[in-house]
Design an enzyme around this catalytic site. Structure first.
Site, PDB file in Angstrom:
ATOM      1  N   SER A   4      50.401  17.394  44.043  1.00  6.07           N
ATOM      2  CA  SER A   4      50.923  18.725  43.691  1.00  6.07           C
ATOM      3  C   SER A   4      50.590  19.778  44.747  1.00  6.07           C
ATOM      4  O   SER A   4      49.617  19.660  45.493  1.00  6.07           O
ATOM      5  CB  SER A   4      50.351  19.183  42.349  1.00  6.07           C
ATOM      6  OG  SER A   4      50.550  18.203  41.366  1.00  6.07           O
TER       7      SER A   4
HETATM    8  N1  SAH Z   1      47.593  15.336  39.503  1.00  6.10           N
HETATM    9  C1  SAH Z   1      48.226  14.676  40.617  1.00  6.10           C
HETATM   10  C2  SAH Z   1      49.718  14.896  40.658  1.00  6.10           C
HETATM   11  C3  SAH Z   1      50.333  13.715  40.074  1.00  6.10           C
HETATM   12  S1  SAH Z   1      52.053  13.521  39.946  1.00  6.10           S
HETATM   13  C4  SAH Z   1      47.557  15.028  41.919  1.00  6.10           C
HETATM   14  O1  SAH Z   1      46.670  15.896  41.923  1.00  6.10           O
HETATM   15  O2  SAH Z   1      47.871  14.389  42.928  1.00  6.10           O
HETATM   16  C5  SAH Z   1      52.121  12.928  38.274  1.00  6.10           C
HETATM   17  C6  SAH Z   1      51.531  11.577  38.014  1.00  6.10           C
HETATM   18  O3  SAH Z   1      51.694  11.328  36.623  1.00  6.10           O
HETATM   19  C7  SAH Z   1      52.220  10.420  38.727  1.00  6.10           C
HETATM   20  O4  SAH Z   1      51.298   9.723  39.499  1.00  6.10           O
HETATM   21  C8  SAH Z   1      52.775   9.560  37.588  1.00  6.10           C
HETATM   22  O5  SAH Z   1      52.728   8.178  37.845  1.00  6.10           O
HETATM   23  C9  SAH Z   1      51.842   9.936  36.445  1.00  6.10           C
HETATM   24  N2  SAH Z   1      52.366   9.670  35.101  1.00  6.10           N
HETATM   25  C10 SAH Z   1      53.629   9.854  34.601  1.00  6.10           C
HETATM   26  N3  SAH Z   1      53.692   9.473  33.316  1.00  6.10           N
HETATM   27  C11 SAH Z   1      52.448   9.018  32.966  1.00  6.10           C
HETATM   28  C12 SAH Z   1      51.869   8.481  31.780  1.00  6.10           C
HETATM   29  N4  SAH Z   1      52.587   8.312  30.660  1.00  6.10           N
HETATM   30  N5  SAH Z   1      50.571   8.139  31.807  1.00  6.10           N
HETATM   31  C13 SAH Z   1      49.821   8.288  32.918  1.00  6.10           C
HETATM   32  N6  SAH Z   1      50.300   8.783  34.077  1.00  6.10           N
HETATM   33  C14 SAH Z   1      51.594   9.157  34.107  1.00  6.10           C
END
Ligand code: SAH
Length: 212
Positions: free
Chosen positions: A61
């Site tokens: 992000s």
């Molecule tokens: N917080 C992260 C940004 C992640 S992007 C950072 O600091 O880099 C969002 C993430 O959510 C992705 O990696 C995706 O695979 C995950 N995601 C989506 N649906 C999910 C679920 N049901 N359970 C766990 N992770 C999930």
């Protein structure tokens, strides 16, 4: 590679100009380098206010969004925090500086492993990375003082609302569209939920089930 003092100063100034005003959050972001969470050539852009691609088609992000979500979540030093959507692990690392314990859940095993390695290399021992479907929450560690989602849901997941302590705060992007969503803050008091809209954001979707 850690940022030069000048790079770090510009980064903090940029965060402040882009709405991260909470001193505790700025300090936490000063302590957590962002480049170890970026991949390959994108490490060169780690101190710009931009989201960056990571493995499995996901994203690290934008740092000002990480900062603003962290300040809305307002974690305290004794809090147990749950993050859904580990991705690179950067948001979890920032939270680790402000909370007692951070549990972060990712549906891609590969991302969870890589985030775990990065968090370990920085010595952040109060973060636990779990490979699971985060839409179910983490029942065996519930309830949580704070819950943050970094993937967008159509509605706040009921399982997560149930795992939020009384007096707790949850921050998440919601929306039906994959191009624009609203960041909302939910406060639970005496089992009543208060909703506040914070700003428009753009996140990858929350997807049920483990990734293969
Ligand atoms: N917080 C992260 C940004 C992640 S992007 C950072 O600091 O880099 C969002 C993430 O959510 C992705 O990696 C995706 O695979 C995950 N995601 C989506 N649906 C999910 C679920 N049901 N359970 C766990 N992770 C999930």
């Amino acid at each position: 590679m850690s940022p030069s003092p000048e790079q770090l100063m510009r980064y903090l100034l940029m965060l402040r100009n882009n709405g991260v005003t909470d001193q505790r959050v700025l300090h936490a972001m000063e302590l957590i380098p962002r480049d170890p969470f970026a991949t390959g050539a994108f490490q060169d852009r780690a101190y710009e206010d931009t989201a960056l691609p990571i493995a499995s088609g996901q994203t690290l992000s934008q740092p000002s969004i990480v900062g603003k979500m962290t300040q809305a979540l307002n974690p305290g030093p004794r809090d147990k925090v749950l993050e859904i959507g580990t991705g690179s692990g950067f948001q979890a690392a920032v939270l680790s500086q402000l909370a007692r314990r951070v549990y972060t859940v990712e549906r891609f095993t590969k991302l969870a492993q890589s985030a775990n390695k990065t968090l370990d290399s920085l010595g952040l021992v109060n973060v636990t990375v779990i490979t699971a479907d985060g839409s179910l929450g983490l029942p065996n560690q519930a309830p949580f003082d704070r819950i943050i989602l970094t993937a967008a849901a159509e509605d706040p997941p009921a399982n997560l609302l149930a795992q939020l302590k009384d007096g707790g705060i949850m921050v998440l992007p919601v929306g039906q569209s994959s191009t624009v969503q609203t960041l909302i803050k939910i406060t639970k008091t005496n089992n009543n939920l208060k909703y506040e809209e914070l700003q428009e954001v753009r996140f990858v979707p929350l997807i049920s089930g483990l990734a293969s």
